[in-house]
Enzyme design. Sequence first.
Site, short mmCIF file in Angstrom:
data_model
loop_
_atom_site.label_atom_id
_atom_site.label_comp_id
_atom_site.label_asym_id
_atom_site.label_seq_id
_atom_site.Cartn_x
_atom_site.Cartn_y
_atom_site.Cartn_z
N ASP A 21 13.13 -15.18 24.83
CA ASP A 21 13.10 -14.70 23.44
C ASP A 21 13.84 -15.69 22.56
O ASP A 21 14.72 -16.43 23.04
CB ASP A 21 13.76 -13.33 23.31
CG ASP A 21 15.28 -13.45 23.22
OD1 ASP A 21 15.82 -13.36 22.10
OD2 ASP A 21 15.93 -13.69 24.26
N CYS B 248 -5.75 -25.18 17.18
CA CYS B 248 -5.30 -23.78 17.21
C CYS B 248 -6.39 -22.87 16.68
O CYS B 248 -7.03 -23.17 15.67
CB CYS B 248 -4.03 -23.63 16.37
SG CYS B 248 -3.36 -21.95 16.36
N HIS C 245 1.64 -18.25 12.55
CA HIS C 245 1.17 -19.37 13.35
C HIS C 245 2.16 -19.75 14.45
O HIS C 245 1.78 -19.98 15.60
CB HIS C 245 0.89 -20.59 12.46
CG HIS C 245 0.68 -21.84 13.25
ND1 HIS C 245 -0.52 -22.15 13.84
CD2 HIS C 245 1.54 -22.84 13.60
CE1 HIS C 245 -0.40 -23.30 14.51
NE2 HIS C 245 0.84 -23.73 14.37
N CYS D 47 -4.95 -20.69 11.16
CA CYS D 47 -5.65 -21.97 11.26
C CYS D 47 -7.15 -21.82 11.03
O CYS D 47 -7.81 -22.78 10.62
CB CYS D 47 -5.36 -22.62 12.60
SG CYS D 47 -3.65 -23.20 12.76
N ASP E 209 18.90 -5.95 23.23
CA ASP E 209 20.10 -6.56 23.78
C ASP E 209 21.27 -5.59 23.59
O ASP E 209 21.13 -4.55 22.95
CB ASP E 209 20.38 -7.92 23.15
CG ASP E 209 20.62 -7.85 21.65
OD1 ASP E 209 20.85 -6.75 21.14
OD2 ASP E 209 20.58 -8.90 21.00
N CYS F 226 -5.74 -19.58 15.87
CA CYS F 226 -5.12 -18.38 15.30
C CYS F 226 -5.74 -18.05 13.93
O CYS F 226 -6.44 -18.87 13.32
CB CYS F 226 -3.60 -18.56 15.18
SG CYS F 226 -3.04 -19.56 13.77
#
Length: 380
Positions: free
Chosen positions: A269, A307, A338, A312, A95, A309
Site C-alpha cells: 500500500d 495504457c 490513471h 487514457c 492500520d 484506462c
Amino acid sequence: MAPAITYRLIKEEKHTGARLGEVTTPHGSFLTPMFMPVGTLASVKSMAPEELKDMGAGIILSNTYHLWLRPGENIVKKAGGLHKFMNWDQGILTDSGGFQVFSLADTRNITEEGVTFKNHLNGAKMFLSPEKAMQIENDLGADIMMSLDECPPFFESYDYVKKSVARTSRWAERGLKAHSRPEDQGLFGIVQGAGFQDLRTQSAKDLVSLDFPGYAIGGLSVGESKAEMNRVLDFTTPLLPGNKPRYLMGVGSPDALIDGVIRGIDMFDCVLPTRIGRNGTVMTSHGRLVVKNAKYAEDFTPLDDNCNCYVCRNYTRAYIRHLIKADEMFGLHLASYHNLYFLIHLMNQVRQAIMDDNLLEFRESFFEAYGFNKEKAKNF
C-alpha cells in the site's frame, strides 16, 4: 472456527520467491500480489468506490488514527461499519494508527502501557494502547486489522531498536487477547527491527509463535535506500509462514513493488499514486511524466500510449494540464485515477509474469522502458 482471512498459494515463480496467490476475506477474495489504494479517511482521494472496483482494486486501506479523530469509531460503528459507511463491499484493511502516532515525535511519550500524544488537529492529549487500538479497529469493522506496533526510525541505535522490538511483541500479544471479533476480522502482526537481521529474526519468531492469520513487514520505506530495503526483505520475508499473506507496509513505487514481489511479498500500500497525481505527476510505461509542465500545453496524446484506462482512452495531456493549471478538481481526479490504474495493472502484469515463470525478464524490460538507470535495473 474458520479464520476470517485465508491465503491460497496458486503458483510460485521458479526463478525467484515470487508468489501468485489468493487472499479470501469476509468481503470477497483478491489475487496477489496486489497493490492496495489508500483511503485514509474512508475515501481514496477524489475516487469513487465504483471506479476503484472497475480498475480491479480488490481491497483498500483506511487509517485507524485519522478515523478515530474524525468522525470517530462510534459513528462508523453506528453506520454499520466502514463497508456500509463508505459504500465499499470488498476488502478493507485498517492500520493500527501506530505509524501516525510515532511520527508525532515531538508530542508523544511511549510507556509499556501505550503512547500518550497530542491530537494533531486540536492539540488535545490522547492515549493509544494495544487494547484501545483493537477496540477502535473492531468498531470500524475492517476485514484485516494491524496490531499496534512501535515503528522506530530505520537508523536508530541497536539498543533502542532491541527494546522497541520486545515492546512490539508484547503489544502484539495484548492486542490479540483484546481482539473481540476473530470470526470476521483478521489481525496481522507487524515485524519490526529496522536494519538489524537478528532483531528482525527475533521479531518474526515472536509474532509467528502467536499464529496471526497474516504478517506485515513494517519500518521500511522510511528513508533508507532501496538497496537497504531489499537487503532487509531478503532475510526477513523467508522467516514468515508460506501459508499466510505477507504485507510490506507503505511501499508503492513501481520498482519497489516488483522487487518486493521477487522477495515473496503479497500485498502493498502507499499514498504515492494519489499524492503525486494531485501534484500533476503521472506514472507511465515510459517513466514519470509531469503533465503540468508547459511542453504539454499542445500535446493532444494520452498520458500513456500503452495504457487502456478510462483516462487514457478519453483525455489528452493538454486537457489534463489545463485542468491542473486552472485548479480544476477534475484534473486531479484524472491524474489520480490513471496512477492507481497504472499500479493495479502493473500487479496484473506481475501476476502473469509469475504464471509464465519470467518475472526477472519482465522486471528487466519494465525497468528499461520506465527509465531506471542500468545500475538500479541490475541491482536486485
